[in-house]
Write a protein that holds these residues in place. Sequence first.
Motif, mmCIF file in Angstrom:
data_model
loop_
_atom_site.group_PDB
_atom_site.id
_atom_site.type_symbol
_atom_site.label_atom_id
_atom_site.label_comp_id
_atom_site.label_asym_id
_atom_site.label_seq_id
_atom_site.Cartn_x
_atom_site.Cartn_y
_atom_site.Cartn_z
ATOM 1 N N GLN A 40 33.961 42.065 9.016
ATOM 2 C CA GLN A 40 32.986 43.168 9.062
ATOM 3 C C GLN A 40 33.637 44.451 9.611
ATOM 4 O O GLN A 40 33.429 45.546 9.092
ATOM 5 N N THR A 41 34.463 44.283 10.667
ATOM 6 C CA THR A 41 35.151 45.453 11.243
ATOM 7 C C THR A 41 36.102 46.061 10.213
ATOM 8 O O THR A 41 36.225 47.282 10.107
ATOM 9 N N ASP B 87 34.226 42.538 -0.435
ATOM 10 C CA ASP B 87 34.641 41.319 0.266
ATOM 11 C C ASP B 87 35.899 41.624 1.087
ATOM 12 O O ASP B 87 36.920 42.017 0.525
ATOM 13 N N PRO B 88 35.836 41.451 2.421
ATOM 14 C CA PRO B 88 37.010 41.780 3.242
ATOM 15 C C PRO B 88 38.236 40.936 2.897
ATOM 16 O O PRO B 88 39.368 41.346 3.164
ATOM 17 N N HIS C 140 27.447 51.996 15.781
ATOM 18 C CA HIS C 140 28.542 51.138 15.340
ATOM 19 C C HIS C 140 28.689 50.007 16.361
ATOM 20 O O HIS C 140 29.416 50.105 17.328
ATOM 21 N N ILE D 45 35.821 46.208 7.022
ATOM 22 C CA ILE D 45 35.052 47.044 6.081
ATOM 23 C C ILE D 45 34.665 48.367 6.758
ATOM 24 O O ILE D 45 34.797 49.450 6.183
ATOM 25 N N ARG D 46 34.215 48.276 8.020
ATOM 26 C CA ARG D 46 33.825 49.499 8.748
ATOM 27 C C ARG D 46 35.032 50.448 8.897
ATOM 28 O O ARG D 46 34.907 51.656 8.741
ATOM 29 N N SER E 75 29.908 48.261 2.094
ATOM 30 C CA SER E 75 29.405 46.992 2.630
ATOM 31 C C SER E 75 29.343 45.887 1.568
ATOM 32 O O SER E 75 29.315 44.709 1.910
ATOM 33 N N ARG F 42 41.119 42.969 4.824
ATOM 34 C CA ARG F 42 41.237 42.680 6.265
ATOM 35 C C ARG F 42 42.708 42.664 6.708
ATOM 36 O O ARG F 42 43.062 43.228 7.745
ATOM 37 N N SER G 67 37.588 41.814 12.671
ATOM 38 C CA SER G 67 36.849 40.792 11.922
ATOM 39 C C SER G 67 36.688 41.311 10.491
ATOM 40 O O SER G 67 36.981 42.495 10.217
ATOM 41 N N LEU H 221 30.116 47.254 16.424
ATOM 42 C CA LEU H 221 31.360 46.493 16.581
ATOM 43 C C LEU H 221 32.204 47.085 17.705
ATOM 44 O O LEU H 221 33.107 46.452 18.237
#
Length: 458
Positions: free
Chosen positions: A299-300, A317-318, A68, A302-303, A314, A366, A297, A70
């Motif tokens: 990406q974060t 869309d955040p 991971h 979503i994680r 994945s 997000r 972020s 991030l």
Amino acid sequence: MGKPLKRIHLAAHFPGVNNTTVWSDPAAGSQIDFSSFVHLARTAERAKFDFLFLAEGLRLREQNGEIHDLDVVGRPDTFTVLAALAAVTDRLGLAGTINSTFNEPYEVARQFASLDHLSAGRAAWNVVTSWDEFTGENFRRGGFLQQEDRYERARQFLAAAVELFDSWQGDEIVADKQSGAFLRAPDPGRFDHRTGQFDIAGHFDVPRSPQGRPVIFQAGDSDEGREFAASAADAIFTRHGTLAAGRAFYTDVKRRLARYGRSPDELKILPGVTFVLGDTDAEAHEKAALIRRQQVSGQTAIRLLEQLWNRDLSAYDPDGPLPAVDPLPGEHTVARGRASVRMFGDPIATAAEWRALAEAKNLSIRELIIEVTGRQSFIGTPAAVAGTIDEFVQTDAADGFILVPHLTPGGLDEFADTVVPLLQERGVFRTEYEGGTLRDHLGLAHPRPAGTNARAAS
Ligand SMILES: Cc1cc2nc3c(=O)[nH]c(=O)nc-3n(C[C@H](O)[C@H](O)[C@H](O)COP(=O)(O)O)c2cc1C
């Protein structure tokens, strides 16, 4: 006359692997260079903090089978870092997290007794049990244990370590150059510990250390974890940092102490918290919002969502809405090695709450993740933050705090320069270290080995 003011305890957490840390900030430095550890430790000591705290991660977290990235990768070995820090600090306590599931008491007791000697009485041990089989895969010989077995092993592990620490009384070494006698009696350090988990005997090879035993921390939050802390720990590192949750946790744990013949003062409750300072409260809140966007972020987000959903998200869309599908129940196969995964007791119910919140406030993925993740944060002017910290401690939501700066290594500087003097003015935080050991800083007694007339080290 009212109750005397409680003295606040403060500690600095070196964030290491942690998505609280904003590693991409231009002011952020290395997470692993010794200079970063030195900077944080010296700042904490300049501010007269009780101790510096290191968490432990024994396996790199993974998500969808990959590291991971991030998180900031890498937590170096605890003893190596703390021993090096002992050489560049004089008074600051040095607290390390060391697992009781995968280690052996003789080795760990030796390491902590040695650290306590090298640091002249500043060592602390956060006894953790680890919660996942995934981490256990790094330790095939030790394997992994179920929850009740892990705590049983932790209890026996600590009892064995205490027997080792106490196997030296403190007055064995006379080193009389005239007579040539080094030891008072020929047999110090003898131990014989045979329980279900351990079958060990011999002589412990580190003489009694300045604190007698390191300060013992506990961090598990389950009923067993709390009971273990009440029976055997000097302090708890907890995530219950809000006023309401802090008070409930504080009451619950302090109430358990009587069962073990202990008084409430013998166990300190120290939540981990973050902070953001500004010249005005509005500026601090603006900064805090910016920091949360740096921490989370797209990406974060979503994680982090995958850590609840247990699905590969994945493709989402955040900046869009939450997934319409429910989380996958059962064993978590997407995010591994993360505490958050086990904190979601009922993923479907939590997902429903998050959906309701997102709908009510019209939040994207997000925005929602920014709102629902993250730990308790003190945000405001230095005066407001000092006031809030004092209120939390005086009203028994905590005995102090372990501060987790979002920037390494300079994230504590402003707090040290602006909030600490205000706490000192209020008379609730030391202006100088009064004793030499971490037990002195925390107001804890120095344990004496049973049945001896040994001096208690000071
Ligand atoms: C605030 C907090 C911090 C923790 N820090 C660590 C850590 O650094 N390393 C680790 O291996 N476990 C850590 N743990 C895990 C616990 O110590 C414990 O082993 C785990 O939560 C299982 O116990 P429980 O079921 O009683 O919570 C932490 C837990 C909490 C609540």
